[in-house]
Design an enzyme around this catalytic site. Structure first.
Site, PDB file in Angstrom:
ATOM      1  N   HIS A 142       1.389   5.440  -1.700  1.00  0.00           N
ATOM      2  CA  HIS A 142       0.966   6.573  -2.548  1.00  0.00           C
ATOM      3  C   HIS A 142       2.217   7.117  -3.214  1.00  0.00           C
ATOM      4  O   HIS A 142       3.072   7.710  -2.537  1.00  0.00           O
ATOM      5  CB  HIS A 142       0.303   7.660  -1.694  1.00  0.00           C
ATOM      6  CG  HIS A 142      -0.923   7.164  -0.994  1.00  0.00           C
ATOM      7  ND1 HIS A 142      -2.191   7.321  -1.522  1.00  0.00           N
ATOM      8  CD2 HIS A 142      -1.077   6.482   0.165  1.00  0.00           C
ATOM      9  CE1 HIS A 142      -3.071   6.758  -0.695  1.00  0.00           C
ATOM     10  NE2 HIS A 142      -2.431   6.243   0.326  1.00  0.00           N
ATOM     11  N   HIS A 182     -10.521   1.169   2.286  1.00  0.00           N
ATOM     12  CA  HIS A 182     -10.238   2.202   3.287  1.00  0.00           C
ATOM     13  C   HIS A 182     -11.372   2.064   4.290  1.00  0.00           C
ATOM     14  O   HIS A 182     -12.494   2.479   4.030  1.00  0.00           O
ATOM     15  CB  HIS A 182     -10.206   3.599   2.661  1.00  0.00           C
ATOM     16  CG  HIS A 182      -9.850   4.655   3.657  1.00  0.00           C
ATOM     17  ND1 HIS A 182      -8.658   5.320   3.652  1.00  0.00           N
ATOM     18  CD2 HIS A 182     -10.535   5.124   4.743  1.00  0.00           C
ATOM     19  CE1 HIS A 182      -8.615   6.168   4.681  1.00  0.00           C
ATOM     20  NE2 HIS A 182      -9.749   6.072   5.354  1.00  0.00           N
ATOM     21  N   LYS A 209      -9.564  -0.343  -5.336  1.00  0.00           N
ATOM     22  CA  LYS A 209      -9.587   0.313  -4.027  1.00  0.00           C
ATOM     23  C   LYS A 209     -10.935   0.958  -3.768  1.00  0.00           C
ATOM     24  O   LYS A 209     -11.432   1.739  -4.587  1.00  0.00           O
ATOM     25  CB  LYS A 209      -8.487   1.388  -3.985  1.00  0.00           C
ATOM     26  CG  LYS A 209      -8.413   2.182  -2.682  1.00  0.00           C
ATOM     27  CD  LYS A 209      -7.813   1.384  -1.552  1.00  0.00           C
ATOM     28  CE  LYS A 209      -7.899   2.114  -0.214  1.00  0.00           C
ATOM     29  NZ  LYS A 209      -6.867   3.116  -0.022  1.00  0.00           N
ATOM     30  N   HIS A 231       0.867  -1.203   0.000  1.00  0.00           N
ATOM     31  CA  HIS A 231       0.000   0.000   0.000  1.00  0.00           C
ATOM     32  C   HIS A 231       0.889   1.235   0.000  1.00  0.00           C
ATOM     33  O   HIS A 231       1.489   1.576   1.028  1.00  0.00           O
ATOM     34  CB  HIS A 231      -0.894  -0.009   1.250  1.00  0.00           C
ATOM     35  CG  HIS A 231      -1.846   1.148   1.337  1.00  0.00           C
ATOM     36  ND1 HIS A 231      -3.173   0.987   1.655  1.00  0.00           N
ATOM     37  CD2 HIS A 231      -1.681   2.482   1.151  1.00  0.00           C
ATOM     38  CE1 HIS A 231      -3.778   2.167   1.659  1.00  0.00           C
ATOM     39  NE2 HIS A 231      -2.885   3.089   1.367  1.00  0.00           N
TER      40      HIS A 231
END
Ligand code: DOR
Ligand code: ZN
Length: 352
Positions: A17, A138, A101, A15
């Site tokens: 970004h 999330h 996601k 995971h």
């Protein structure tokens, strides 16, 4: 007597970004240095919603990689109520997309296009279940009436349990777990549910963010909770249980965006993640389970081969220095300071 070097299968980051443009170029080398693969989050502006968007984003990442890097970005799609199940299926079967996601609309950075009505995405989930494609969640509700410290626990009951009941064989990764409730939930599930845990949630509780002044560099979503939750996360990660694996959730924001009256959520940690995680495992007498958490469990859950390369960690006699901020052309980027002595340094990557 503790070992002084550890040779592990090269870890993966389940995971991360990576951002785009200049920030991507600045942060990507850190991921590429220590990880074989990474699950790349799709919350760009605009988000990565179609397979074609994921292909374009992957090409941008490939172009920004250091020369001779073997790092492999694994792409994800951002689920919306307009997502086409066929596009998802084709993307997965072609190897362009690894997972989807789910952001509840409004839960976090760039999540406005996320899902409001879960039932609207059931046709996509049905296809994903049938092809074995993981759904990454999330796990926080966005209801303004729910206290921010309770949002993960309420998500389990209100959102995750209905998804689980309706799609029992859908692979689900509960991302960046922050509570004992989340740990207990994942442990109560069978082989189709797993969770990522971040380095920062293993070492800080909410005091780091709120005691002695407000500390924006310790603010992320889901927010760190109280100590009992951190202890549950440490226990889960260090136990060797195959359902828990590393996802850094490294989410860089320049300092001016974090140090603001309305600061962004996100912690940039990829450069020192493996040092920190190794220290947590040593402190909990669990170094023998480190490789499972950082290198084996995730690949197993995703059904991917483990990496061939290896990574060598070496225990130093003195703690590593407090990490310095990076000076980028657009501003300064602060690296996560774990607020504890860390002795493990990455020494080298051995490629086969
Ligand atoms: O702290 C966070 N930052 N949590 C998220 O879910 C998103 C991320 C980001 O993109 O900045
Ligand atoms: Zn994230």
């Amino acid at each position: 007597m503790t070992a002084t070097t550890l040779t592990l299968t090269l870890p993966d980051d389940w995971h991360v970004h990576l951002r785009s443009g200049e920030l991507l170029k600045a942060v990507l080398p850190f991921s590429a240095q220590h990880f074989g693969r990474a699950i790349v989050m799709p919350n760009l502006q605009p988000p990565v919603v179609k397979t074609a968007d994921a292909q374009a984003y992957r090409a941008e990442i490939a172009a920004a990689l250091p020369e001779n890097s073997h790092f492999q970005p694994l792409m994800t799609l951002y689920l919306t109520e307009q997502t086409d199940p066929n596009d998802v299926k084709q993307g997965f079967l072609n190897g362009d997309v690894t997972a989807v996601k789910l952001y509840p609309a409004g839960a976090t950075t760039n999540s406005a296009a996320g899902v409001k009505n879960l039932e609207a995405v059931y046709p996509v989930l049905e296809v994903m279940e049938s092809i074995g494609m993981p759904l990454l969640v999330h796990g926080e509700v966005v209801d303004p009436e729910v206290d921010i410290f309770d949002r993960e626990a309420v998500f389990i009951e209100k959102k995750l349990q209905p998804i689980r009941a309706r799609f029992p064989k859908l692979k689900v990764v509960f991302e960046h777990l922050t509570t004992k409730d989340g740990v207990d939930y994942v442990q109560s599930c069978e082989q189709y549910t797993a969770a990522t845990i971040t380095p920062h949630h293993l070492v800080i509780n909410r005091n780091a963010m709120l005691v002695g002044g407000i500390k924006p560099h310790y603010y992320c979503l889901p927010v760190a909770k109280r100590e009992l939750h951190r202890l549950a996360l440490v226990e889960a990660a260090t136990s060797g249980d195959a359902r828990f694996f590393l996802g850094t959730d490294s989410a860089p924001h320049l300092d001016h965006a974090k140090q603001s009256a309305c600061g962004c959520a996100g912690i940039f940690n990829v450069a020192n993640t493996l040092s920190i995680v190794a220290q947590v495992f040593e402190n909990n007498h669990a170094l023998s389970h480190l490789e499972r958490f950082v290198s084996l469990n995730g690949a197993l859950f995703y059904g991917l081969p483990v990496n061939q390369a290896q990574l060598v960690l070496e225990r130093q006699l003195e703690p590593l220095p407090v990490p310095e901020s990076l000076s980028l052309s657009q501003g300064t980027l602060t690296l996560f300071d774990p607020l504890m002595p860390v002795y493990w340094a990455v020494k080298q990557v051995i490629t086969p």
